[in-house]
Design a protein around this motif. Structure first.
Motif, PDB file in Angstrom:
ATOM      1  N   HIS A 124      99.388 -12.718 129.336  1.00 31.17           N
ATOM      2  CA  HIS A 124      99.074 -11.729 128.306  1.00 31.17           C
ATOM      3  C   HIS A 124      99.027 -12.435 126.944  1.00 31.17           C
ATOM      4  CE1 HIS A 124      99.518  -8.553 131.232  1.00 31.17           C
ATOM      5  NE2 HIS A 124     100.759  -8.921 131.511  1.00 31.17           N
ATOM      6  N   TYR A 125      97.989 -13.217 126.733  1.00 30.90           N
ATOM      7  CA  TYR A 125      97.938 -14.095 125.569  1.00 30.90           C
ATOM      8  C   TYR A 125      97.791 -13.337 124.253  1.00 30.90           C
ATOM      9  CZ  TYR A 125      97.200 -17.341 129.391  1.00 30.90           C
ATOM     10  OH  TYR A 125      97.330 -18.042 130.562  1.00 30.90           O
ATOM     11  N   ALA A 126      96.986 -12.277 124.238  1.00 31.13           N
ATOM     12  CA  ALA A 126      96.823 -11.505 123.011  1.00 31.13           C
ATOM     13  C   ALA A 126      98.148 -10.852 122.618  1.00 31.13           C
ATOM     14  CB  ALA A 126      95.740 -10.446 123.196  1.00 31.13           C
ATOM     15  N   GLU A 127      98.869 -10.332 123.624  1.00 30.28           N
ATOM     16  CA  GLU A 127     100.159  -9.706 123.335  1.00 30.28           C
ATOM     17  C   GLU A 127     101.174 -10.737 122.850  1.00 30.28           C
ATOM     18  OE1 GLU A 127      98.310  -9.265 125.952  1.00 30.28           O
ATOM     19  OE2 GLU A 127      98.284  -7.173 126.626  1.00 30.28           O
ATOM     20  N   ALA A 128     101.147 -11.927 123.450  1.00 29.12           N
ATOM     21  CA  ALA A 128     102.056 -12.994 123.011  1.00 29.12           C
ATOM     22  C   ALA A 128     101.754 -13.389 121.577  1.00 29.12           C
ATOM     23  CB  ALA A 128     101.929 -14.203 123.931  1.00 29.12           C
ATOM     24  N   GLY A 129     100.465 -13.492 121.237  1.00 28.41           N
ATOM     25  CA  GLY A 129     100.087 -13.828 119.867  1.00 28.41           C
ATOM     26  C   GLY A 129     100.476 -12.742 118.887  1.00 28.41           C
ATOM     27  N   SER A 130     100.338 -11.485 119.296  1.00 31.82           N
ATOM     28  CA  SER A 130     100.707 -10.368 118.418  1.00 31.82           C
ATOM     29  C   SER A 130     102.211 -10.358 118.141  1.00 31.82           C
ATOM     30  CB  SER A 130     100.297  -9.032 119.063  1.00 31.82           C
ATOM     31  OG  SER A 130      98.890  -8.942 119.177  1.00 31.82           O
ATOM     32  N   LEU A 131     102.989 -10.799 119.129  1.00 32.24           N
ATOM     33  CA  LEU A 131     104.437 -10.885 118.940  1.00 32.24           C
ATOM     34  C   LEU A 131     104.827 -12.116 118.133  1.00 32.24           C
ATOM     35  CD1 LEU A 131     107.258  -9.728 119.645  1.00 32.24           C
ATOM     36  CD2 LEU A 131     107.215 -11.158 121.693  1.00 32.24           C
ATOM     37  N   ALA A 132     104.059 -13.203 118.276  1.00 27.84           N
ATOM     38  CA  ALA A 132     104.422 -14.471 117.638  1.00 27.84           C
ATOM     39  C   ALA A 132     104.384 -14.393 116.117  1.00 27.84           C
ATOM     40  CB  ALA A 132     103.493 -15.580 118.122  1.00 27.84           C
ATOM     41  N   ALA A 133     103.428 -13.652 115.553  1.00 22.18           N
ATOM     42  CA  ALA A 133     103.316 -13.579 114.094  1.00 22.18           C
ATOM     43  C   ALA A 133     104.560 -12.957 113.456  1.00 22.18           C
ATOM     44  CB  ALA A 133     102.046 -12.831 113.694  1.00 22.18           C
ATOM     45  N   PRO A 134     104.976 -11.744 113.873  1.00 22.30           N
ATOM     46  CA  PRO A 134     106.215 -11.197 113.285  1.00 22.30           C
ATOM     47  C   PRO A 134     107.458 -11.999 113.667  1.00 22.30           C
ATOM     48  CG  PRO A 134     105.384  -9.764 115.042  1.00 22.30           C
ATOM     49  CD  PRO A 134     104.316 -10.762 114.761  1.00 22.30           C
ATOM     50  N   LEU A 135     107.456 -12.623 114.848  1.00 24.14           N
ATOM     51  CA  LEU A 135     108.583 -13.464 115.227  1.00 24.14           C
ATOM     52  C   LEU A 135     108.737 -14.626 114.251  1.00 24.14           C
ATOM     53  CD1 LEU A 135     110.804 -14.572 117.091  1.00 24.14           C
ATOM     54  CD2 LEU A 135     109.008 -15.601 118.500  1.00 24.14           C
ATOM     55  N   LEU A 136     107.622 -15.269 113.912  1.00 21.09           N
ATOM     56  CA  LEU A 136     107.676 -16.394 112.988  1.00 21.09           C
ATOM     57  C   LEU A 136     108.171 -15.947 111.620  1.00 21.09           C
ATOM     58  CD1 LEU A 136     107.146 -19.340 112.324  1.00 21.09           C
ATOM     59  CD2 LEU A 136     104.737 -18.768 111.921  1.00 21.09           C
ATOM     60  N   ARG A 137     107.669 -14.819 111.135  1.00 18.88           N
ATOM     61  CA  ARG A 137     108.118 -14.320 109.834  1.00 18.88           C
ATOM     62  C   ARG A 137     109.613 -13.987 109.866  1.00 18.88           C
ATOM     63  NH1 ARG A 137     103.615 -13.435 106.729  1.00 18.88           N
ATOM     64  NH2 ARG A 137     101.651 -12.922 107.805  1.00 18.88           N
ATOM     65  N   SER A 138     110.066 -13.369 110.941  1.00 13.65           N
ATOM     66  CA  SER A 138     111.473 -12.997 111.056  1.00 13.65           C
ATOM     67  C   SER A 138     112.365 -14.228 111.172  1.00 13.65           C
ATOM     68  CB  SER A 138     111.677 -12.082 112.271  1.00 13.65           C
ATOM     69  OG  SER A 138     110.965 -10.866 112.122  1.00 13.65           O
ATOM     70  N   ALA A 139     111.901 -15.233 111.932  1.00  7.61           N
ATOM     71  CA  ALA A 139     112.670 -16.472 112.070  1.00  7.61           C
ATOM     72  C   ALA A 139     112.781 -17.191 110.730  1.00  7.61           C
ATOM     73  CB  ALA A 139     112.011 -17.376 113.107  1.00  7.61           C
ATOM     74  N   ALA A 140     111.695 -17.168 109.946  1.00  8.08           N
ATOM     75  CA  ALA A 140     111.724 -17.791 108.622  1.00  8.08           C
ATOM     76  C   ALA A 140     112.684 -17.051 107.694  1.00  8.08           C
ATOM     77  CB  ALA A 140     110.317 -17.806 108.030  1.00  8.08           C
ATOM     78  N   ALA A 141     112.721 -15.719 107.821  1.00  6.60           N
ATOM     79  CA  ALA A 141     113.651 -14.935 107.006  1.00  6.60           C
ATOM     80  C   ALA A 141     115.096 -15.261 107.368  1.00  6.60           C
ATOM     81  CB  ALA A 141     113.385 -13.441 107.210  1.00  6.60           C
ATOM     82  N   ARG A 142     115.384 -15.404 108.663  1.00  2.00           N
ATOM     83  CA  ARG A 142     116.730 -15.766 109.098  1.00  2.00           C
ATOM     84  C   ARG A 142     117.107 -17.157 108.585  1.00  2.00           C
ATOM     85  NH1 ARG A 142     121.097 -14.724 108.904  1.00  2.00           N
ATOM     86  NH2 ARG A 142     120.479 -12.640 109.639  1.00  2.00           N
ATOM     87  N   LEU A 143     116.167 -18.107 108.660  1.00  2.00           N
ATOM     88  CA  LEU A 143     116.418 -19.460 108.160  1.00  2.00           C
ATOM     89  C   LEU A 143     116.763 -19.416 106.675  1.00  2.00           C
ATOM     90  CD1 LEU A 143     116.328 -22.557 108.567  1.00  2.00           C
ATOM     91  CD2 LEU A 143     113.892 -22.453 108.006  1.00  2.00           C
ATOM     92  N   HIS A 144     116.039 -18.589 105.923  1.00  2.00           N
ATOM     93  CA  HIS A 144     116.262 -18.486 104.470  1.00  2.00           C
ATOM     94  C   HIS A 144     117.665 -17.964 104.154  1.00  2.00           C
ATOM     95  CE1 HIS A 144     115.149 -18.015 100.259  1.00  2.00           C
ATOM     96  NE2 HIS A 144     115.635 -16.784 100.290  1.00  2.00           N
ATOM     97  N   GLU A 145     118.211 -17.103 105.033  1.00  2.00           N
ATOM     98  CA  GLU A 145     119.508 -16.494 104.767  1.00  2.00           C
ATOM     99  C   GLU A 145     120.677 -17.294 105.337  1.00  2.00           C
ATOM    100  OE1 GLU A 145     119.890 -12.398 105.686  1.00  2.00           O
ATOM    101  OE2 GLU A 145     118.097 -11.787 104.556  1.00  2.00           O
ATOM    102  N   GLN A 146     120.369 -18.273 106.212  1.00  2.00           N
ATOM    103  CA  GLN A 146     121.451 -19.070 106.796  1.00  2.00           C
ATOM    104  C   GLN A 146     122.094 -19.958 105.735  1.00  2.00           C
ATOM    105  OE1 GLN A 146     122.096 -17.436 109.831  1.00  2.00           O
ATOM    106  NE2 GLN A 146     122.683 -19.508 110.462  1.00  2.00           N
ATOM    107  N   PRO A 147     123.411 -20.102 105.777  1.00  2.00           N
ATOM    108  CA  PRO A 147     124.088 -20.980 104.822  1.00  2.00           C
ATOM    109  C   PRO A 147     123.652 -22.438 105.017  1.00  2.00           C
ATOM    110  CG  PRO A 147     125.656 -19.554 105.978  1.00  2.00           C
ATOM    111  CD  PRO A 147     124.349 -19.446 106.694  1.00  2.00           C
ATOM    112  N   ALA A 148     123.643 -23.190 103.952  1.00  2.00           N
ATOM    113  CA  ALA A 148     123.316 -24.614 104.046  1.00  2.00           C
ATOM    114  C   ALA A 148     124.326 -25.289 104.970  1.00  2.00           C
ATOM    115  CB  ALA A 148     123.370 -25.252 102.656  1.00  2.00           C
ATOM    116  N   GLY A 149     123.808 -26.162 105.831  1.00  2.00           N
ATOM    117  CA  GLY A 149     124.674 -26.837 106.795  1.00  2.00           C
ATOM    118  C   GLY A 149     124.847 -26.069 108.086  1.00  2.00           C
ATOM    119  N   ASP A 150     124.284 -24.862 108.147  1.00  2.00           N
ATOM    120  CA  ASP A 150     124.381 -24.053 109.361  1.00  2.00           C
ATOM    121  C   ASP A 150     123.002 -23.499 109.725  1.00  2.00           C
ATOM    122  OD1 ASP A 150     125.568 -22.749 111.515  1.00  2.00           O
ATOM    123  OD2 ASP A 150     125.987 -20.936 110.346  1.00  2.00           O
ATOM    124  N   GLN A 151     122.008 -24.379 109.665  1.00  2.00           N
ATOM    125  CA  GLN A 151     120.633 -23.925 109.851  1.00  2.00           C
ATOM    126  C   GLN A 151     119.964 -24.478 111.114  1.00  2.00           C
ATOM    127  OE1 GLN A 151     118.901 -25.168 106.068  1.00  2.00           O
ATOM    128  NE2 GLN A 151     119.032 -23.060 105.306  1.00  2.00           N
TER     129      GLN A 151
END
Length: 412
Positions: A124-151
């Motif tokens: 289900h490649y289209a569905e995987a791609g549709s999920l990947a975009a918000p996943l990447l944005r959410s993962a980047a948001a989590r990275l931004h909020e992680q304390p330095a040294g715990d990333q």
């Protein structure tokens, strides 16, 4: 059969629009009048602003509409929309544009990542791609909020999200986005400090090279990825063996594409040894490997090397009970390899039966594959009725009916 550049601009718009989008739909999507769309499709009049608006609505570059570049194979309107959103996410996050989404927990992100890989390996490649975009944005948001040294763990999720983006883009034929995504995945994996993830990214880049016909570079990277994580079998964990086994299997694939029988055989030997050590299929880091994976992928490798007898001998030893252990996409791919081996052996009807089964069981997956057309082109002496039926199934998949069919080269 006509080439893409042989069509007029209006004809290309009609083909890209497809049966699922009416002229009225396109007018609404592009914020143009129906009369303007009709005039463009009749090659009567089209200004530059009209061209740009139609291209944006259809999710293609203007060069595709003008016939300067061929459209992506089998991309429907919903595929193109998904790919645009995927591209925006990849390039925005890589440019440091802060995502305006809430940051899920690492546990939640890990669960979503698994869902993304499950969709991908189901075909289900289209569905995987549709999920990947918000996943990447959410993962980047989590990275931004992680304390330095715990990333490190957050970087690992970012690497996984980029890798899903790269795999979907590569399979869809959007090569530039695949290169960009796998490059960003490499940096994220390095920041995560995870050797297995780094090896998986290296193998992913090798796959991009393979699809781009850069075979020597693909083989070099595939070998490096396997060597970097080669474990001691006596102490290796199932996770390590899964990643290693999938890597040497892929290295065998690349070697077979280059016609190097000795290197392919060497890698296959290592693959079978890893599978035998594991004793069962194991899923880890978005991949699945075990003794059945080693055997079924060896079928396709021997087909590529022209060793039809070896491929058929392997097929004889594989049961339905074996293949159900594979991911759905791997099951379908094995069916295509089996159909190709049967076609090479001039088992025309058996080949078409196998192919038809794969096409009917997974039409959403099959429309992104070029190999069915190659198989049909080989089967020239089969039952006319059966051949016509299978050809119709293939023709129903791609969005561009009447467009040049794939060759064995680009089916790889």
């Amino acid at each position: 059969m006509p080439q893409w550049s042989d069509f007029s601009t209006g004809e290309r718009i009609k083909i890209l629009r497809g049966a699922e989008i009416t002229q009225g739909d396109l007018a609404e999507m592009s914020d143009l009048s129906i009369a303007t769309v009709q005039a463009a499709e009749q090659d009567k009049r089209m200004t530059l602003p009209t061209l740009l608006q139609i291209a944006a609505a259809l999710g293609v570059d203007t060069s595709v509409i003008l016939g300067q570049q061929e459209p992506r194979r089998a991309l429907r309107q919903e595929d193109r929309t998904m790919m645009r959103e995927l591209s925006h996410a990849v390039h925005d996050i890589a440019a440091g544009i802060a995502p305006t989404v809430e940051a899920p927990t690492l546990e939640e992100l890990t669960k979503i990542t698994r869902q993304g890989w499950e969709l991908y390996w189901k075909g289900h490649y289209a569905e995987a791609g549709s999920l990947a975009a918000p996943l990447l944005r959410s993962a980047a948001a989590r990275l931004h909020e992680q304390p330095a040294g715990d990333q490190c763990e957050a970087w690992g999720v970012v690497a996984d999200a980029y890798r899903i983006c790269a795999y979907v883009a590569n399979l869809m034929g959007v090569r530039d986005l695949a290169y960009a995504s796998i490059g960003h995945a490499q940096r994220a994996a390095e920041n995560a400090g995870d050797e297995l993830r780094q090896a998986l990214v290296t193998s992913g880049r090798s796959w991009v090279y393979l699809r781009d016909a850069r075979l020597p570079e693909a083989l070099e990277l595939a070998e490096k990825a396997a060597v970097d994580i080669e474990p001691r079998f006596s102490k290796a964990t199932p996770e390590q063996l899964t990643v290693y086994g999938s890597h040497v299997n892929f290295a065998a694939v690349v070697a077979s594409r280059m016609g190097n029988k000795d290197r392919a055989a060497d890698f296959l030997s290592q693959s079978h040894a890893a599978g035998a050590r594991m004793g069962q299929e194991v899923r880890a880091h978005g991949t699945l490997f075990g003794p059945v994976s080693a055997t079924t992928q060896a079928v396709g490798i021997n087909v590529s090397l022209g060793q039809t007898g070896k491929a058929l001998a392997l097929i004889d030893g594989i049961t339905n009970g074996d293949t159900v252990q594979l991911s759905e996409a791997a099951q379908h791919r094995y069916a295509l390899d089996k159909a190709m081996a049967q076609a090479d052996a001039k088992m025309w009807d058996a080949s078409l039966d196998t192919l038809e089964g794969a096409l009917r069981s997974a039409p959403h997956w099959a429309r992104h594959q070029a190999l069915p057309q190659v198989i049909v082109s080989k089967v020239g002496r089969a039952s006319t009725t059966r051949l016509r039926r299978v050809s119709k199934l293939i023709g129903a998949g791609p969005a561009l009916s009447g467009f040049p069919t794939a060759t064995a080269k680009n089916a790889l």
